[in-house]
Design a protein around this motif. Structure first.
Motif, short mmCIF file in Angstrom:
data_model
loop_
_atom_site.label_atom_id
_atom_site.label_comp_id
_atom_site.label_asym_id
_atom_site.label_seq_id
_atom_site.Cartn_x
_atom_site.Cartn_y
_atom_site.Cartn_z
N LEU A 7 0.80 -1.20 0.00
CA LEU A 7 0.00 0.00 0.00
C LEU A 7 0.84 1.26 0.00
O LEU A 7 0.42 2.29 -0.51
CB LEU A 7 -0.95 0.01 1.20
N ILE A 8 2.05 1.22 0.56
CA ILE A 8 2.87 2.42 0.59
C ILE A 8 3.79 2.48 -0.61
O ILE A 8 4.44 3.51 -0.85
CB ILE A 8 3.70 2.53 1.89
N LYS A 9 3.86 1.46 -1.43
CA LYS A 9 4.83 1.45 -2.52
C LYS A 9 4.68 2.61 -3.49
O LYS A 9 5.68 3.19 -3.92
CB LYS A 9 4.77 0.12 -3.28
N PRO A 10 3.42 3.00 -3.91
CA PRO A 10 3.33 4.11 -4.84
C PRO A 10 4.01 5.38 -4.34
O PRO A 10 4.74 6.04 -5.07
CB PRO A 10 1.81 4.31 -4.99
N ALA A 11 3.77 5.72 -3.08
CA ALA A 11 4.39 6.93 -2.55
C ALA A 11 5.88 6.73 -2.32
O ALA A 11 6.67 7.64 -2.54
CB ALA A 11 3.71 7.33 -1.24
N ALA A 12 6.27 5.53 -1.90
CA ALA A 12 7.68 5.27 -1.66
C ALA A 12 8.48 5.39 -2.95
O ALA A 12 9.56 5.96 -2.98
CB ALA A 12 7.86 3.88 -1.05
N VAL A 13 7.95 4.85 -4.04
CA VAL A 13 8.63 4.96 -5.32
C VAL A 13 8.73 6.41 -5.75
O VAL A 13 9.75 6.85 -6.28
CB VAL A 13 7.90 4.13 -6.40
N ALA A 14 7.68 7.18 -5.49
CA ALA A 14 7.71 8.60 -5.84
C ALA A 14 8.82 9.31 -5.08
O ALA A 14 9.52 10.16 -5.63
CB ALA A 14 6.37 9.25 -5.54
N VAL A 15 9.00 8.95 -3.82
CA VAL A 15 10.05 9.57 -3.01
C VAL A 15 11.42 9.26 -3.59
O VAL A 15 12.27 10.13 -3.77
CB VAL A 15 9.98 9.06 -1.56
N ILE A 16 11.66 7.99 -3.91
CA ILE A 16 12.98 7.55 -4.34
C ILE A 16 13.33 8.11 -5.71
O ILE A 16 14.44 8.59 -5.94
CB ILE A 16 13.04 6.01 -4.36
N THR A 17 12.39 8.07 -6.65
CA THR A 17 12.72 8.38 -8.03
C THR A 17 12.54 9.85 -8.39
O THR A 17 13.25 10.36 -9.24
CB THR A 17 11.86 7.55 -8.99
N VAL A 18 11.62 10.53 -7.75
CA VAL A 18 11.40 11.93 -8.10
C VAL A 18 12.31 12.84 -7.30
O VAL A 18 12.64 13.93 -7.72
CB VAL A 18 9.93 12.32 -7.89
N GLY A 19 12.72 12.39 -6.14
CA GLY A 19 13.61 13.20 -5.32
C GLY A 19 13.09 13.18 -3.91
O GLY A 19 13.19 12.18 -3.25
N ILE A 20 12.57 14.28 -3.43
CA ILE A 20 11.83 14.27 -2.19
C ILE A 20 10.38 14.20 -2.63
O ILE A 20 9.92 15.09 -3.33
CB ILE A 20 12.09 15.53 -1.36
N ALA A 21 9.82 13.20 -2.28
CA ALA A 21 8.46 13.19 -2.72
C ALA A 21 7.66 14.15 -1.87
O ALA A 21 8.14 14.55 -0.85
CB ALA A 21 7.88 11.79 -2.72
N LEU A 302 12.00 14.87 -17.16
CA LEU A 302 11.78 14.32 -15.83
C LEU A 302 11.52 12.82 -15.91
O LEU A 302 12.04 12.03 -15.11
CB LEU A 302 10.63 15.02 -15.13
N LEU A 303 10.71 12.41 -16.87
CA LEU A 303 10.39 11.00 -17.02
C LEU A 303 11.61 10.18 -17.38
O LEU A 303 11.79 9.05 -16.91
CB LEU A 303 9.28 10.80 -18.06
N ASP A 304 12.49 10.76 -18.20
CA ASP A 304 13.73 10.07 -18.52
C ASP A 304 14.61 9.92 -17.28
O ASP A 304 15.28 8.90 -17.09
CB ASP A 304 14.52 10.85 -19.59
N ALA A 305 14.58 10.94 -16.42
CA ALA A 305 15.42 10.91 -15.22
C ALA A 305 14.97 9.86 -14.23
O ALA A 305 15.78 9.28 -13.50
CB ALA A 305 15.43 12.29 -14.56
N ILE A 306 13.64 9.58 -14.14
CA ILE A 306 13.15 8.63 -13.15
C ILE A 306 12.95 7.24 -13.72
O ILE A 306 12.69 6.28 -12.98
CB ILE A 306 11.82 9.11 -12.52
N ASP A 307 13.08 7.10 -15.04
CA ASP A 307 12.82 5.79 -15.66
C ASP A 307 14.00 4.85 -15.45
O ASP A 307 15.14 5.23 -15.62
CB ASP A 307 12.57 5.98 -17.15
#
Length: 307
Positions: A7-21, A302-307
């Motif tokens: 359940l927390i994975k969507p937000a956790a991935v956002a934190v890791i890949t986008v920067g500070i989520a 941005l999408l290239d950076a997090i992919d």
């Protein structure tokens, strides 16, 4: 993998890949004593130009796995996800935004209790919730979050479009006593960087005692008391803004100067490298003890950076 992790994975991935989520709410939501918050607004992503591109990435990388576990009905009901801390130890709290159908609720409880929901149902403040004892039989293994084990896991479906999942009994009580919903404003020690179409927001109170040990004990966090970030839709790109509140105006000015110096050094070192040319759009400004960083970045970069 426990349900809590899923359940927390969507937000956790956002934190890791986008920067500070942000959530489907107008303002971020957290417990009254939260020292941090991370909120992802899936509903805004679905209906905004660049946000829809980010949502497609989230759908492929994160939601597809959750959909396989709980069904499309569950993921389509999610409008947003909030993660924040509660209590002295800042025990993690996950708040799902969206009105979950009975089918979606059954999928969650079946995963947790293997069809024996009634054995785990309790009531407090006139509100029903589910409780799992970590010492007893847990269908999916130990109750863990980031490697830490907890004695209990609580689940509560609210009538205000909020679903709570947390090992924090304090957060559960706050949720249930308020009619199965979080309503109050954030702690004054947390800041919110505003935007017209926020997709992701986060904030951190570095003065909280929970951050006094480990990697947080750096000179940077000794000088910076609050951090806030927002990633917003800007039609054909994203508007990323961050604010750092320093202890003094002089420290804020110094931080801005360091950032500008690093950008100048990078511009000389890259010598025409086009891959990170969008960094030249970064604007740094200082007012009193607040340093603001603002960056306009094309969606594909941005999408290239997090992919």
């Amino acid at each position: 993998m426990t349900l809590f992790h899923k359940l927390i994975k969507p937000a956790a991935v956002a934190v890791i890949t986008v920067g500070i989520a942000v959530t489907a709410q107008a303002q971020p939501i957290a417990a009254a004593d939260s020292a941090f918050y991370i909120q992802v607004n899936l509903d805004e992503m679905r209906q905004s130009p660049s946000g829809s591109q980010l949502y497609a990435w989230v759908e492929d990388e994160v939601l597809e796995e959750i959909e396989e576990e709980f069904g499309a009905n569950f993921t389509q009901s999610l409008d947003g996800i909030s993660i924040f801390g509660a209590g002295e130890e800042q025990t993690p709290v996950v708040l799902l935004h969206g009105f979950l159908s009975q089918q979606a609720r059954d999928a969650i409880t079946d995963e947790l209790f293997e069809g024996n929901q009634a054995e785990f149902t309790e009531s407090r403040y006139g509100q029903e919730f589910f409780a799992i004892d970590g010492d007893g039989e847990f269908a999916n293994g130990n109750i863990q979050f980031d490697g830490d084990e907890f004695d209990h896991l609580f689940l509560a479906f609210g009538d205000a479009g909020q679903t709570l999942v947390t090992p924090s009994e304090q957060a559960l009580d706050e949720f249930l006593s308020n009619g199965a919903a979080f309503h109050g404003a954030l702690s004054p020690d947390l800041i919110v960087v505003q935007a017209t179409r926020p997709l992701v927001q986060g904030g951190l109170n570095t003065k909280h005692s929970v951050f006094k040990h480990g990697p947080w004990e750096s000179k940077f966090f000794q000088n910076v008391e609050q951090l806030g970030l927002v990633i917003a839709d800007a039609n054909d790109g994203f508007d990323i803004r961050a604010q750092a509140v320093s202890r003094t105006a002089a420290m804020a000015e110094a931080m801005g100067g360091i950032a500008k110096g690093l950008l100048s050094f990078k511009a000389l070192a890259d010598d025409g490298d086009d891959d990170m040319v969008w960094l030249e759009n970064l604007e740094v400004s200082t007012q009193d003890n607040v340093t603001t960083f603002q960056l306009q970045i094309p969606a594909e970069h941005l999408l290239d950076a997090i992919d």
